[in-house]
Design a protein around this motif. Structure first.
Motif, PDB file in Angstrom:
ATOM      1  N   LEU A 125       0.757  -1.179  -0.087  1.00  0.00           N
ATOM      2  CA  LEU A 125      -0.128   0.105   0.012  1.00  0.00           C
ATOM      3  C   LEU A 125       0.935   1.220  -0.172  1.00  0.00           C
ATOM      4  CD1 LEU A 125      -2.896   1.241   0.253  1.00  0.00           C
ATOM      5  CD2 LEU A 125      -2.731   0.937   2.646  1.00  0.00           C
ATOM      6  N   LYS A 126       0.606   2.187  -0.916  1.00  0.00           N
ATOM      7  CA  LYS A 126       1.097   3.376  -1.054  1.00  0.00           C
ATOM      8  C   LYS A 126       0.609   4.446   0.031  1.00  0.00           C
ATOM      9  CE  LYS A 126       2.196   3.776  -5.847  1.00  0.00           C
ATOM     10  NZ  LYS A 126       2.129   4.523  -7.167  1.00  0.00           N
ATOM     11  N   PRO A 127       1.618   5.111   1.009  1.00  0.00           N
ATOM     12  CA  PRO A 127       3.190   5.136   0.761  1.00  0.00           C
ATOM     13  C   PRO A 127       3.827   3.824   1.377  1.00  0.00           C
ATOM     14  CG  PRO A 127       2.372   6.497   2.504  1.00  0.00           C
ATOM     15  CD  PRO A 127       1.227   6.252   1.738  1.00  0.00           C
ATOM     16  N   ILE A 128       4.737   3.211   0.795  1.00  0.00           N
ATOM     17  CA  ILE A 128       5.176   2.009   1.284  1.00  0.00           C
ATOM     18  C   ILE A 128       6.014   1.987   2.519  1.00  0.00           C
ATOM     19  CG2 ILE A 128       6.758   0.250   0.616  1.00  0.00           C
ATOM     20  CD1 ILE A 128       6.181   0.779  -2.334  1.00  0.00           C
ATOM     21  N   ASP A 129       5.403   1.186   3.535  1.00  0.00           N
ATOM     22  CA  ASP A 129       6.113   0.917   4.682  1.00  0.00           C
ATOM     23  C   ASP A 129       7.283   0.001   4.516  1.00  0.00           C
ATOM     24  OD1 ASP A 129       5.629   1.103   7.891  1.00  0.00           O
ATOM     25  OD2 ASP A 129       6.020  -1.136   7.303  1.00  0.00           O
ATOM     26  N   ILE A 130       8.355   0.315   5.177  1.00  0.00           N
ATOM     27  CA  ILE A 130       9.797  -0.439   5.011  1.00  0.00           C
ATOM     28  C   ILE A 130       9.217  -1.818   5.634  1.00  0.00           C
ATOM     29  CG2 ILE A 130      12.077  -0.704   5.812  1.00  0.00           C
ATOM     30  CD1 ILE A 130      12.069   2.328   6.015  1.00  0.00           C
ATOM     31  N   ASP A 131       8.826  -2.018   6.725  1.00  0.00           N
ATOM     32  CA  ASP A 131       8.424  -3.172   7.305  1.00  0.00           C
ATOM     33  C   ASP A 131       7.582  -4.225   6.071  1.00  0.00           C
ATOM     34  OD1 ASP A 131      10.195  -2.909   9.321  1.00  0.00           O
ATOM     35  OD2 ASP A 131       8.428  -2.179  10.731  1.00  0.00           O
ATOM     36  N   ASP A 132       6.534  -3.516   5.790  1.00  0.00           N
ATOM     37  CA  ASP A 132       5.977  -4.084   4.748  1.00  0.00           C
ATOM     38  C   ASP A 132       6.465  -4.813   3.581  1.00  0.00           C
ATOM     39  OD1 ASP A 132       3.464  -3.920   6.578  1.00  0.00           O
ATOM     40  OD2 ASP A 132       2.707  -2.045   5.053  1.00  0.00           O
ATOM     41  N   LEU A 133       7.358  -3.760   3.259  1.00  0.00           N
ATOM     42  CA  LEU A 133       8.074  -4.104   1.855  1.00  0.00           C
ATOM     43  C   LEU A 133       8.992  -5.306   2.100  1.00  0.00           C
ATOM     44  CD1 LEU A 133       9.267  -3.500  -0.940  1.00  0.00           C
ATOM     45  CD2 LEU A 133      10.941  -1.934   0.051  1.00  0.00           C
ATOM     46  N   ARG A 134       9.890  -5.229   3.288  1.00  0.00           N
ATOM     47  CA  ARG A 134      10.880  -6.600   3.644  1.00  0.00           C
ATOM     48  C   ARG A 134      10.020  -7.644   3.709  1.00  0.00           C
ATOM     49  NH1 ARG A 134      13.810  -3.340   8.866  1.00  0.00           N
ATOM     50  NH2 ARG A 134      15.889  -2.940   7.535  1.00  0.00           N
ATOM     51  N   THR A 135       8.609  -7.528   4.356  1.00  0.00           N
ATOM     52  CA  THR A 135       7.886  -8.772   4.493  1.00  0.00           C
ATOM     53  C   THR A 135       7.568  -9.303   3.308  1.00  0.00           C
ATOM     54  OG1 THR A 135       6.959  -8.105   6.740  1.00  0.00           O
ATOM     55  CG2 THR A 135       5.840  -9.719   5.612  1.00  0.00           C
ATOM     56  N   ALA A 136       7.163  -8.565   2.323  1.00  0.00           N
ATOM     57  CA  ALA A 136       6.591  -8.848   0.926  1.00  0.00           C
ATOM     58  C   ALA A 136       7.758  -9.475   0.187  1.00  0.00           C
ATOM     59  CB  ALA A 136       6.027  -7.539   0.349  1.00  0.00           C
ATOM     60  N   ILE A 137       9.114  -8.839   0.220  1.00  0.00           N
ATOM     61  CA  ILE A 137      10.185  -9.697  -0.583  1.00  0.00           C
ATOM     62  C   ILE A 137      10.526 -10.777   0.304  1.00  0.00           C
ATOM     63  CG2 ILE A 137      12.573  -9.252  -1.080  1.00  0.00           C
ATOM     64  CD1 ILE A 137      10.442  -7.409  -2.478  1.00  0.00           C
ATOM     65  N   ALA A 138      10.473 -11.028   1.520  1.00  0.00           N
ATOM     66  CA  ALA A 138      10.698 -12.240   2.215  1.00  0.00           C
ATOM     67  C   ALA A 138       9.952 -13.534   1.718  1.00  0.00           C
ATOM     68  CB  ALA A 138      11.145 -11.935   3.486  1.00  0.00           C
ATOM     69  N   ARG A 139       8.611 -12.923   1.697  1.00  0.00           N
ATOM     70  CA  ARG A 139       7.743 -13.872   1.313  1.00  0.00           C
ATOM     71  C   ARG A 139       8.065 -14.584  -0.306  1.00  0.00           C
ATOM     72  NH1 ARG A 139       3.371 -12.054   3.372  1.00  0.00           N
ATOM     73  NH2 ARG A 139       3.023 -10.419   1.687  1.00  0.00           N
ATOM     74  N   VAL A 140       8.195 -13.478  -0.980  1.00  0.00           N
ATOM     75  CA  VAL A 140       8.703 -13.891  -2.184  1.00  0.00           C
ATOM     76  C   VAL A 140       9.516 -14.764  -2.507  1.00  0.00           C
ATOM     77  CG1 VAL A 140       9.607 -12.969  -4.571  1.00  0.00           C
ATOM     78  CG2 VAL A 140       7.257 -11.821  -3.610  1.00  0.00           C
ATOM     79  N   SER A 141      10.792 -14.436  -1.736  1.00  0.00           N
ATOM     80  CA  SER A 141      11.999 -15.178  -1.660  1.00  0.00           C
ATOM     81  C   SER A 141      11.962 -16.556  -1.317  1.00  0.00           C
ATOM     82  CB  SER A 141      13.107 -14.444  -1.183  1.00  0.00           C
ATOM     83  OG  SER A 141      12.937 -14.278   0.233  1.00  0.00           O
ATOM     84  N   SER A 142      10.825 -16.773  -0.302  1.00  0.00           N
ATOM     85  CA  SER A 142      10.778 -18.044   0.388  1.00  0.00           C
ATOM     86  C   SER A 142       9.738 -19.031  -0.267  1.00  0.00           C
ATOM     87  CB  SER A 142      10.518 -17.999   1.713  1.00  0.00           C
ATOM     88  OG  SER A 142       9.198 -17.489   1.990  1.00  0.00           O
ATOM     89  N   THR A 143       8.849 -18.542  -1.253  1.00  0.00           N
ATOM     90  CA  THR A 143       8.109 -19.474  -2.049  1.00  0.00           C
ATOM     91  C   THR A 143       8.441 -19.495  -3.374  1.00  0.00           C
ATOM     92  OG1 THR A 143       6.518 -17.521  -2.429  1.00  0.00           O
ATOM     93  CG2 THR A 143       6.185 -18.721  -0.332  1.00  0.00           C
TER      94      THR A 143
END
Length: 248
Positions: free
Chosen positions: A100-118
């Protein structure tokens, strides 16, 4: 490294997202940016990314126009959106990743971590179709929710769900036909995403479909009898709010 493209029609948004990724997500390698449907399609075909971060609106159409051109989708997608609460529910129902804009850093980290692990979800095309349907504003009873299980995703219409029963980090979901689905998601997450006009959390471990009730029996908190015959206790602290909801 996660080879990633950024698609947004606002250059400032791309710059901000690029800086956030470079600063906080070192596992991401940005291999290209684009601002519209045609330029993005050309970019994605040429670089074959692992991940695309897509703004919904872009030059020459929207993210769905772009993805329709590229089917079948062989890369992961995170939508970046400024949509309102109703639209965000559609993303949650469809089990589609979004920021969701404006992008929250923690949300961004979580989304990228989920992408990298699945792994790449082979059913993404189906998820995309469901998301588009839900975004069209179908009545809530016609909408579907994507339920994650240990073997994959199960797509279930709201109107088929009788109740949710919390079991620690898992949730038992009981359907009208007697089927039981064990979801790998805590009941609190469902409480936050379900439409309040249809579902109500009557107890710490129980969310019911108000349309599937047969009767309410009085008591300290009372109890509800569902159409499948299950009898569910209403927590005393939830009773007054529950009765108010029934009177609406």
């Amino acid at each position: 490294m996660i080879r990633t493209v950024l698609i947004d029609d606002e250059i400032d948004s791309i710059r901000v997202l690029q800086k956030l990724l470079e600063s906080f997500c070192p596992e991401v390698s940005i291999v290209g940016t684009a601002d519209g449907v045609e330029t993005a399609a050309t970019l994605i075909r040429s670089v074959s990314p692992d991940l695309a971060l897509l703004d919904i609106e872009m030059v020459g159409g929207n993210a769905f126009d772009l993805l329709n051109q590229l089917q079948p989708i062989d890369f992961k997608v995170i939508f970046v959106t400024a949509f309102d609460d109703y639209a965000l529910r559609a993303f949650k129902y469809s089990a589609v990743d979004y920021l969701l804009k404006p992008i929250d850093i923690d949300d961004l980290r979580t989304a990228i971590a989920r992408v990298s692990s699945t792994p790449v979800v082979t059913s993404f095309d189906q998820q995309l179709k469901m998301l588009m349907k839900n975004l069209e504003g179908f009545q809530q009873a016609q909408q579907k929710i994507a339920i994650p299980t240990i073997t994959g995703l199960v797509f279930v219409p709201f109107q088929d769900i009788v109740r949710f029963e919390g079991r620690g980090g898992y949730t038992n979901i009981y359907l009208s036909g007697g089927e039981l689905i064990v979801a790998t998601r805590a009941i609190k997450e469902y409480e936050e995403m379900l439409p309040e006009s249809v579902f109500f959390r009557v107890h710490n471990s129980q969310i019911i479909n108000l349309h599937k009730m047969q009767r309410y029996n009085k008591g300290r908190g009372g109890e509800v009898v569902m159409e499948d015959g299950s009898v569910i206790e209403v927590a005393s602290r939830r009773r007054d709010e529950f009765l108010r909801r029934l009177m609406k």
